[in-house]
Design a protein around this motif. Structure first.
Motif, PDB file in Angstrom:
ATOM      1  N   ASN A  23       0.847  -1.189   0.000  1.00 45.06           N
ATOM      2  CA  ASN A  23       0.000   0.000   0.000  1.00 45.06           C
ATOM      3  C   ASN A  23       0.886   1.244   0.000  1.00 45.06           C
ATOM      4  O   ASN A  23       0.865   2.041   0.923  1.00 45.06           O
ATOM      5  N   ARG A  24       1.652   1.356  -1.064  1.00 43.17           N
ATOM      6  CA  ARG A  24       2.562   2.498  -1.192  1.00 43.17           C
ATOM      7  C   ARG A  24       1.862   3.644  -1.919  1.00 43.17           C
ATOM      8  O   ARG A  24       0.949   3.434  -2.699  1.00 43.17           O
ATOM      9  N   ASP A  25       2.321   4.845  -1.639  1.00 46.41           N
ATOM     10  CA  ASP A  25       1.751   6.029  -2.284  1.00 46.41           C
ATOM     11  C   ASP A  25       2.165   6.103  -3.749  1.00 46.41           C
ATOM     12  O   ASP A  25       3.268   5.700  -4.110  1.00 46.41           O
ATOM     13  N   PRO A  26       1.296   6.668  -4.587  1.00 50.30           N
ATOM     14  CA  PRO A  26       1.675   6.927  -5.974  1.00 50.30           C
ATOM     15  C   PRO A  26       2.877   7.878  -6.025  1.00 50.30           C
ATOM     16  O   PRO A  26       3.092   8.679  -5.118  1.00 50.30           O
ATOM     17  N   ASP A  36       1.295   4.192  -9.764  1.00 53.95           N
ATOM     18  CA  ASP A  36       0.996   3.580  -8.472  1.00 53.95           C
ATOM     19  C   ASP A  36       1.889   2.349  -8.351  1.00 53.95           C
ATOM     20  O   ASP A  36       1.692   1.377  -9.090  1.00 53.95           O
ATOM     21  N   ASP A  51       1.846  -0.014  -6.430  1.00 57.15           N
ATOM     22  CA  ASP A  51       1.079  -1.213  -6.098  1.00 57.15           C
ATOM     23  C   ASP A  51       0.389  -1.805  -7.324  1.00 57.15           C
ATOM     24  O   ASP A  51      -0.037  -2.953  -7.293  1.00 57.15           O
ATOM     25  N   ASN A  60      -4.657   7.192  -5.750  1.00 57.84           N
ATOM     26  CA  ASN A  60      -4.226   5.823  -5.485  1.00 57.84           C
ATOM     27  C   ASN A  60      -5.184   4.805  -6.087  1.00 57.84           C
ATOM     28  O   ASN A  60      -6.394   4.897  -5.884  1.00 57.84           O
ATOM     29  N   ASN A  61      -4.656   3.830  -6.830  1.00 52.72           N
ATOM     30  CA  ASN A  61      -5.475   2.786  -7.456  1.00 52.72           C
ATOM     31  C   ASN A  61      -6.013   1.783  -6.449  1.00 52.72           C
ATOM     32  O   ASN A  61      -7.048   1.178  -6.672  1.00 52.72           O
ATOM     33  N   SER A  98      -5.755   1.740  -2.399  1.00 54.08           N
ATOM     34  CA  SER A  98      -6.315   2.472  -1.268  1.00 54.08           C
ATOM     35  C   SER A  98      -5.173   3.267  -0.679  1.00 54.08           C
ATOM     36  O   SER A  98      -4.033   3.123  -1.085  1.00 54.08           O
ATOM     37  N   GLY A  99      -5.465   4.092   0.262  1.00 56.24           N
ATOM     38  CA  GLY A  99      -4.410   4.883   0.874  1.00 56.24           C
ATOM     39  C   GLY A  99      -4.516   6.340   0.479  1.00 56.24           C
ATOM     40  O   GLY A  99      -5.564   6.811   0.034  1.00 56.24           O
ATOM     41  N   SER A 100      -3.412   7.041   0.620  1.00 55.95           N
ATOM     42  CA  SER A 100      -3.445   8.482   0.395  1.00 55.95           C
ATOM     43  C   SER A 100      -3.305   8.824  -1.085  1.00 55.95           C
ATOM     44  O   SER A 100      -2.908   7.999  -1.896  1.00 55.95           O
ATOM     45  N   ASN A 101      -3.652  10.045  -1.395  1.00 57.68           N
ATOM     46  CA  ASN A 101      -3.564  10.590  -2.753  1.00 57.68           C
ATOM     47  C   ASN A 101      -2.590  11.774  -2.694  1.00 57.68           C
ATOM     48  O   ASN A 101      -3.006  12.908  -2.500  1.00 57.68           O
TER      49      ASN A 101
END
Length: 159
Positions: A47-50, A67, A69, A135-136, A138-141
């Protein structure tokens, strides 16, 4: 060393083997906990950030985003004008799927974006633009590198 004694288990890592645990305690501590930690580490790593960049802003806004991920998938970029998300106005969005030869060796070729500034902001005035990778998974944008940039587009010439 005898690990099991009646309904108690000895902790195999204890030097004197004097720690006695119930079967459930032993299982949680020595069997499930390491596997659970591995699973949590895998989930966290997945779950890494873009990552990406706002490369230019004139009457066209361009850059790239990926992304990690979902490295082979295109993703969206959202633009905000005259302030970051939450204070600025939503300007628009684009799907970053354009070919960018300079990215092929590192990120894959199809992560570029190019988007035309709407007519409402072609008024001869300076405006700041903020680009966010959506993010494709989940997580932050996150705000993309190079953001914000300022653009000034001349007003359209009337016919």
């Amino acid at each position: 060393m005898q690990l099991f004694e009646g309904n108690l288990w000895h902790a195999p890592t204890h030097p004197s083997c004097s720690a006695k645990l119930s079967h459930d305690e032993w299982t949680q501590k020595y069997e499930y906990a390491p596997r659970r930690q591995t699973m949590l580490s895998t989930i966290a790593a997945a779950n890494r950030d873009p990552i990406g960049s706002l490369d230019g802003a004139s009457c066209t806004i361009d850059g790239w985003v990926q992304d990690p991920d979902a490295p082979n998938s295109a993703m969206d970029v959202h633009f905000y004008v005259n302030g970051p998300a939450g204070t600025g106005s939503f300007l628009g969005a684009v799907n970053a799927s354009n070919y960018r030869g300079d990215l092929c060796g590192t990120y894959g070729c199809n992560h570029g974006y190019s988007w035309s500034v709407p007519v409402a902001y072609r008024d001869g005035q300076p405006h700041s633009v903020y680009a966010y990778g959506i993010n494709n998974v989940s997580g932050s944008n996150p705000l993309l590198g190079g953001s914000p940039k300022t653009f000034t587009c001349a007003a359209p010439v009337a016919d």
